[in-house]
Scaffold this motif. Structure first.
Motif, PDB file in Angstrom:
ATOM      1  N   HIS A   1       0.823  -1.212   0.000  1.00 13.85           N
ATOM      2  CA  HIS A   1       0.000   0.000   0.000  1.00 13.85           C
ATOM      3  C   HIS A   1       0.856   1.261   0.000  1.00 13.85           C
ATOM      4  O   HIS A   1       0.468   2.274  -0.584  1.00 13.85           O
ATOM      5  CB  HIS A   1      -0.989  -0.034   1.173  1.00 13.85           C
ATOM      6  CG  HIS A   1      -2.142  -0.947   0.898  1.00 13.85           C
ATOM      7  ND1 HIS A   1      -2.078  -2.301   1.123  1.00 13.85           N
ATOM      8  CD2 HIS A   1      -3.357  -0.707   0.354  1.00 13.85           C
ATOM      9  CE1 HIS A   1      -3.217  -2.856   0.739  1.00 13.85           C
ATOM     10  NE2 HIS A   1      -3.999  -1.906   0.266  1.00 13.85           N
TER      11      HIS A   1
ATOM     12  N   TYR B   1      -8.293   5.377   3.928  1.00 17.02           N
ATOM     13  CA  TYR B   1      -7.667   4.154   4.456  1.00 17.02           C
ATOM     14  C   TYR B   1      -7.742   4.117   5.984  1.00 17.02           C
ATOM     15  O   TYR B   1      -8.080   3.095   6.584  1.00 17.02           O
ATOM     16  CB  TYR B   1      -6.198   4.070   4.022  1.00 17.02           C
ATOM     17  CG  TYR B   1      -5.998   3.492   2.651  1.00 17.02           C
ATOM     18  CD1 TYR B   1      -5.996   2.112   2.446  1.00 17.02           C
ATOM     19  CD2 TYR B   1      -5.796   4.314   1.541  1.00 17.02           C
ATOM     20  CE1 TYR B   1      -5.787   1.573   1.179  1.00 17.02           C
ATOM     21  CE2 TYR B   1      -5.600   3.786   0.280  1.00 17.02           C
ATOM     22  CZ  TYR B   1      -5.596   2.425   0.105  1.00 17.02           C
ATOM     23  OH  TYR B   1      -5.403   1.888  -1.153  1.00 17.02           O
TER      24      TYR B   1
ATOM     25  N   ALA C   1      -0.217   3.518   3.766  1.00 18.48           N
ATOM     26  CA  ALA C   1      -0.669   4.765   3.136  1.00 18.48           C
ATOM     27  C   ALA C   1      -0.126   5.979   3.884  1.00 18.48           C
ATOM     28  O   ALA C   1       0.315   6.961   3.277  1.00 18.48           O
ATOM     29  CB  ALA C   1      -2.199   4.802   3.076  1.00 18.48           C
TER      30      ALA C   1
ATOM     31  N   ALA D   1      -2.727  -1.719   5.807  1.00 21.07           N
ATOM     32  CA  ALA D   1      -2.932  -0.909   4.594  1.00 21.07           C
ATOM     33  C   ALA D   1      -2.882   0.582   4.951  1.00 21.07           C
ATOM     34  O   ALA D   1      -2.251   1.387   4.257  1.00 21.07           O
ATOM     35  CB  ALA D   1      -4.266  -1.262   3.943  1.00 21.07           C
TER      36      ALA D   1
END
Length: 203
Positions: A65, A96, A164, A160
């Protein structure tokens, strides 16, 4: 005559509350909130081993990610100025983080329900003179398995989100923070709505 007045008072009262709730929800989820609600790598591994679930590649999810966001930014770099890029990435990363936080909250509720069902099943088994019927704990078992599934999912989404957030810091050069929409004169707005709701009692 009293009935319509009561209905209008209730509808005015109800109309004033959603706005108050919206004001409270304008604060975005933070990475710290995600870490408090979603299992970390050690917890996810323990859950997976206890329930025979797939063991996730936590580092792989986070790294993938991070690369995804970096590649996205690279693809957009010719079309977006620095400030526009920051705003865009702030929103993407916010999605996210918000998703992971929602999953973490859901996981926490599932664990509470599993604990309650397990404690109830154990108490009922103790109260019986004989062994309980076969499968008496099946409902509690399902709740435990569901909580385990939710824990693995929440962990995956945490990874994830962390990827990010790491990408955002690399690209923008600042630590990511949720965008808290400013509320213009919130007290004044609520006071005006409260006054309008009270005045409707006289209609």
């Amino acid at each position: 005559m009293a009935k319509p007045t009561t209905q209008s008072r209730q509808s005015s009262h109800q109309a004033s509350h959603p706005s108050a709730r919206v004001l409270q929800l304008r604060k975005g989820a933070t990475v710290e909130m995600v870490r408090l609600t979603c299992p970390d790598e050690a917890q996810a591994l323990k859950i997976a081993e206890s329930f025979g679930a797939a063991i996730l590649d936590s580092d792989g999810i986070r790294d993938m990610h991070e690369r995804l966001i970096i590649e996205t930014a690279s693809g957009l770099s010719d079309g977006l100025g620095e400030r526009a890029m920051q705003i865009h990435l702030q929103r993407i990363v916010g999605a996210y983080v918000g998703s992971a936080h929602g999953a973490g909250q859901f996981y926490s509720r599932a664990v509470t329900e599993a604990r309650d069902a397990t404690a109830k099943g154990a108490a009922e088994a103790r109260d019986e003179d004989l062994d309980g019927p076969v499968g008496y704990d099946s409902a509690a078992q399902r709740k435990r398995e569901f909580a385990a599934d939710m824990g693995i999912q929440a962990h995956a989404l945490r990874m994830a989100a962390e990827g990010a957030v790491a990408a955002y810091e690399q690209i923008v050069g600042e630590v990511w923070k949720p965008f808290d929409r400013p509320v213009e004169n919130p007290g004044q707005t609520l006071d005006r709505k409260a006054a309008a709701a009270q005045m409707s009692a006289f209609d």
